[in-house]
Design an enzyme around this catalytic site. Sequence first.
Site, short mmCIF file in Angstrom:
data_model
loop_
_atom_site.label_atom_id
_atom_site.label_comp_id
_atom_site.label_asym_id
_atom_site.label_seq_id
_atom_site.Cartn_x
_atom_site.Cartn_y
_atom_site.Cartn_z
N ASP A 136 -63.53 -11.59 17.80
CA ASP A 136 -62.45 -12.25 18.54
C ASP A 136 -61.07 -12.02 17.95
O ASP A 136 -60.06 -12.27 18.60
CB ASP A 136 -62.73 -13.75 18.75
CG ASP A 136 -62.94 -14.51 17.45
OD1 ASP A 136 -62.90 -13.88 16.37
OD2 ASP A 136 -63.15 -15.74 17.52
N ARG A 137 -60.99 -11.52 16.71
CA ARG A 137 -59.67 -11.23 16.13
C ARG A 137 -59.32 -9.75 16.27
O ARG A 137 -60.21 -8.92 16.44
CB ARG A 137 -59.66 -11.58 14.64
CG ARG A 137 -59.89 -13.03 14.36
CD ARG A 137 -59.66 -13.31 12.89
NE ARG A 137 -59.88 -14.73 12.63
CZ ARG A 137 -59.42 -15.37 11.58
NH1 ARG A 137 -58.73 -14.73 10.64
NH2 ARG A 137 -59.65 -16.66 11.43
N ARG A 180 -69.33 -24.65 9.88
CA ARG A 180 -69.52 -23.48 9.00
C ARG A 180 -69.95 -23.95 7.62
O ARG A 180 -69.32 -24.83 7.03
CB ARG A 180 -68.25 -22.66 8.90
CG ARG A 180 -67.95 -21.97 10.20
CD ARG A 180 -66.78 -21.01 10.11
NE ARG A 180 -66.43 -20.61 11.48
CZ ARG A 180 -65.37 -19.90 11.80
NH1 ARG A 180 -64.55 -19.47 10.85
NH2 ARG A 180 -65.13 -19.58 13.05
N ASP A 192 -67.03 -11.72 14.41
CA ASP A 192 -67.54 -12.06 15.74
C ASP A 192 -66.72 -11.44 16.87
O ASP A 192 -66.91 -11.79 18.04
CB ASP A 192 -67.63 -13.58 15.91
CG ASP A 192 -66.29 -14.27 15.76
OD1 ASP A 192 -65.41 -13.74 15.07
OD2 ASP A 192 -66.12 -15.35 16.35
N SER A 198 -53.10 -15.80 13.16
CA SER A 198 -54.26 -15.39 12.39
C SER A 198 -55.01 -14.25 13.08
O SER A 198 -56.23 -14.23 13.10
CB SER A 198 -55.18 -16.59 12.19
OG SER A 198 -55.49 -17.17 13.46
N LYS A 223 -60.41 -16.14 22.02
CA LYS A 223 -59.56 -15.00 21.69
C LYS A 223 -60.43 -13.75 21.75
O LYS A 223 -61.66 -13.84 21.71
CB LYS A 223 -58.87 -15.19 20.36
CG LYS A 223 -59.78 -15.45 19.17
CD LYS A 223 -58.90 -15.83 17.97
CE LYS A 223 -59.69 -16.00 16.70
NZ LYS A 223 -60.22 -17.37 16.55
N SER A 252 -67.51 -16.11 11.88
CA SER A 252 -66.33 -15.28 12.14
C SER A 252 -66.00 -14.31 11.00
O SER A 252 -66.82 -13.48 10.65
CB SER A 252 -65.16 -16.21 12.43
OG SER A 252 -64.07 -15.47 12.90
N HIS A 253 -64.83 -14.48 10.40
CA HIS A 253 -64.35 -13.54 9.39
C HIS A 253 -64.91 -13.85 7.99
O HIS A 253 -64.63 -13.12 7.05
CB HIS A 253 -62.83 -13.60 9.33
CG HIS A 253 -62.34 -14.99 9.04
ND1 HIS A 253 -62.46 -16.02 9.96
CD2 HIS A 253 -61.80 -15.54 7.95
CE1 HIS A 253 -61.99 -17.12 9.45
NE2 HIS A 253 -61.58 -16.87 8.21
N THR A 310 -53.57 -25.51 15.62
CA THR A 310 -54.37 -24.33 15.29
C THR A 310 -55.79 -24.45 15.85
O THR A 310 -56.41 -25.51 15.73
CB THR A 310 -54.42 -24.17 13.76
OG1 THR A 310 -53.08 -23.90 13.32
CG2 THR A 310 -55.32 -23.05 13.33
N ASP A 349 -62.87 -8.66 13.78
CA ASP A 349 -63.54 -9.43 12.73
C ASP A 349 -65.04 -9.58 12.98
O ASP A 349 -65.60 -8.94 13.86
CB ASP A 349 -62.88 -10.81 12.58
CG ASP A 349 -63.16 -11.72 13.78
OD1 ASP A 349 -63.40 -11.20 14.87
OD2 ASP A 349 -63.14 -12.96 13.60
C1 VG1 Z 1 -58.51 -20.04 11.04
C2 VG1 Z 1 -57.21 -19.59 11.67
C3 VG1 Z 1 -57.11 -20.14 13.09
C4 VG1 Z 1 -58.33 -19.69 13.89
C5 VG1 Z 1 -59.60 -20.10 13.17
C6 VG1 Z 1 -60.85 -19.57 13.86
O1 VG1 Z 1 -58.56 -21.44 10.97
O2 VG1 Z 1 -56.11 -20.01 10.90
O3 VG1 Z 1 -55.92 -19.70 13.67
O4 VG1 Z 1 -58.32 -20.26 15.17
O5 VG1 Z 1 -59.59 -19.58 11.84
O6 VG1 Z 1 -60.83 -18.20 13.97
P1 VG1 Z 1 -58.20 -22.28 9.64
O7 VG1 Z 1 -58.48 -23.69 9.97
O8 VG1 Z 1 -59.05 -21.71 8.54
O9 VG1 Z 1 -56.76 -22.00 9.37
V1 VG1 Z 1 -62.27 -17.32 13.76
O10 VG1 Z 1 -61.97 -15.72 14.21
O11 VG1 Z 1 -62.61 -17.72 12.18
O12 VG1 Z 1 -63.34 -18.08 14.78
CO CO Z 2 -63.55 -14.66 14.66
#
Ligand code: VG1
Ligand code: CO
Length: 543
Positions: A281-282, A22, A279, A365, A376, A113-114, A344, A277
Site C-alpha cells: 500500500d505504500r 501488530r 503489503d 509516510s 492507500k 506492513s513495512h 494519521t 512496502d
Molecule cells: C505509520 C504511518 C502512517 C500510516 C501507518 C500505516 O503509522 O506514519 O501514516 O498510516 O503507518 O501504514 P505510525 O502510527 O507508526 O506513525 V502501513 O503501510 O504500516 O499499513
Molecule cells: Co503498508
Amino acid sequence: MNIRTIATRPFSDQKPGTSGLRKKVPAFQQPHYLENFVQSIFDSVSAPKGSTLVLGGDGRYYNRTAIQIILKMAAANGFGQVLVGRGGILSTPAASCVIRKYQAFGGIILSASHNPGGPDGDFGIKFNGSNGGPATEAVTDTIFAKSKALSSYRILEAADVPLDSLCETTLGDMQVKVIDPVSDYADLMESLFDFAAIRSLLQGSFKIKFDAMHAVNGPYAREILERRLGAASGSVMNAVPLEDFGGGHPDPNLTYAHDLVEIMYGADAPDFGAASDGDGDRNMILGKRFFVTPSDSLALLAANATLVRGYAGGLAGVARSMPTSAAVDRVAHALDIPCFETPTGWKFFGNLMDAGKVTLCGEESFGTGSSHVREKDGLWAVLFWLNILAVRKQSVEIIVREHWARFGRNFYSRYDYEGLPTEAANGVMQHLRDSFATLAGTAFGRYSIQTCDDFSYTDPVDGSISKGQGVRILFGDGSRIIFRLSGTGTEGATLRVYLEAFEADVSRHPLDAQEALKELIGIALHVSELQTRTGREQPTVIT
Ligand code: VG1
Ligand code: CO
C-alpha cells in the site's frame, strides 16, 4: 459438522494501533491469542448469517497458519463464503478492491506492513468493512473491549483447506473460494489509467525499475508492468514474495530500499524508479537521481489529475494526514476544491470518500490513494505517475521543479527515533504539552511560534472526535514542527518529528531539504529536550 467452543482467557494487550493489531510473531503464537482477537472481531461486527468475507495477507511468516485458523473460525461463526487469495496472498489495496467488487460484508487482512517479518519478526491483523476500508475507531474500540473480556471462541474442527490453486472447498456450511489475487486488481487499474499510452512510453527509450522488496507486490507488478504494459523483463526486481522479505525491512524509503536507490543514483540510471512496502500500500517515487517526497507526490498527482482518464472529470476534494506537508493544500486552493486535514492513519479517510467529499488522499509516510478503493495503494500511485509522464513527456525532475515554481516548495523531512524507552518518549510529549503556554509567541531567529496544540479531529461526516493526535508547533510563516508517537511499532516507543518549511522563492528551491530545514530541526530539538530526555543524539531513520 463439529463446531467446538474453546475456553480462552481475556488478553489485555490487543488494542489496535494506527492500522490494526501488530505484535511479534511469538506473541501471536501464544495459545488462543490470534483466536481471541478474531472472535472479538466477529462478535463486534455481527455479520448476518451467510455473509461473504474476504481473507488474505502479505505472505509473511505465520500468514498461512493464521489463514487456516481464521477460515475454520469463520465457518463456525456463520459466514457463508470466504474469498481467499491464492496462497493466502492479497495485497492490502487488492483486498480492498475485492471486498468492494464482490460486495463482501468485509475482510480480514493479515499484515504488519513495512515491519520486518520472519519467526522473530512482526505479524498483524485488521478488519476492513464493506466499503473496503479499515474499521473506524468506534469499531476497533469495540473489538479491543471484547478482547479484554472474551471467555471462549468458536472454531470448526476440520482439516486444512488447499489454498495453492484456484478451487472451491466446503468447510462445514461455508464455501471457501480461492481466487486469483492479482486479476481483479489489475483490471481495476486498467479501467483508471491509459494503458495504451503507458505501453508506448515503456516501449520507447524510457526505462523503469520497480522494487517489490521481496514483498507482496511482486506478482502484481510483474503482471501489470511487465505483462500488461510491456516494460522490459527484469524491470520488476525482488519480485518473489518471501516470508521474511529476504531479511530486509520492506519499507520503501531512501534508507531501506537501498537496492533501488543505488540503481536510480547510479551511472546508467533508469528514468523512473519506484518501490512498495510489505503489503503493497505504500510507494516511493524516484526520477533519475531525484527523490520525490510523498507530500509533493500527492500535491503533484492532484495538480495533474485531469490528465488521467479515471480522474478527467476533476477531483471532489483532497485530504491529507495532519503531519503531511501542506503542498496539496496549495493545489486545492488553486483548483478551488476542499482540502481536509485528518489524523494519521488511512481509517480517517474512509468517511470522507464514502460521502463523496474527497477523491485523492495521502500521507507523508509514503501513502497515496484515491476513492477507487479504501486503502492507500502503492502500484496505483506508480501507474498514476507513469500516466502523467506518458502525457507530459518530461522527466520526473522537471515536472517536480515546474510544480514548485508554480505553487512554491514545502521543504519537508521526518526524523524517527525508534525503540525508545516508553517513559522517556512519553516524557518528551508531556514536556511539550506542558510548554504550550510559554512557547506561544516565542521567537527563534527568523521563526516565531504562533500557536501550539495537541491535534484533535472532528469527523465532518459522523461527528466523531479523535483527540491527542500529535503535538503541533505552528509558526507565523506557515512552517510547522509536529511530534507524534507511532502506533505501528512492536518494540518500545517510536517518536516521530515532522518538519516543514514553505519557500516561495524559486532561487532557493534547489536547496537540499536538510539544509533548508536546519534551523527548524535545531528548534525542534531545543524545545522538546529530546536528546537529553531520551539519550539519543541521532534519529534512527530520516525520510
Ligand atoms: C505509520 C504511518 C502512517 C500510516 C501507518 C500505516 O503509522 O506514519 O501514516 O498510516 O503507518 O501504514 P505510525 O502510527 O507508526 O506513525 V502501513 O503501510 O504500516 O499499513
Ligand atoms: Co503498508
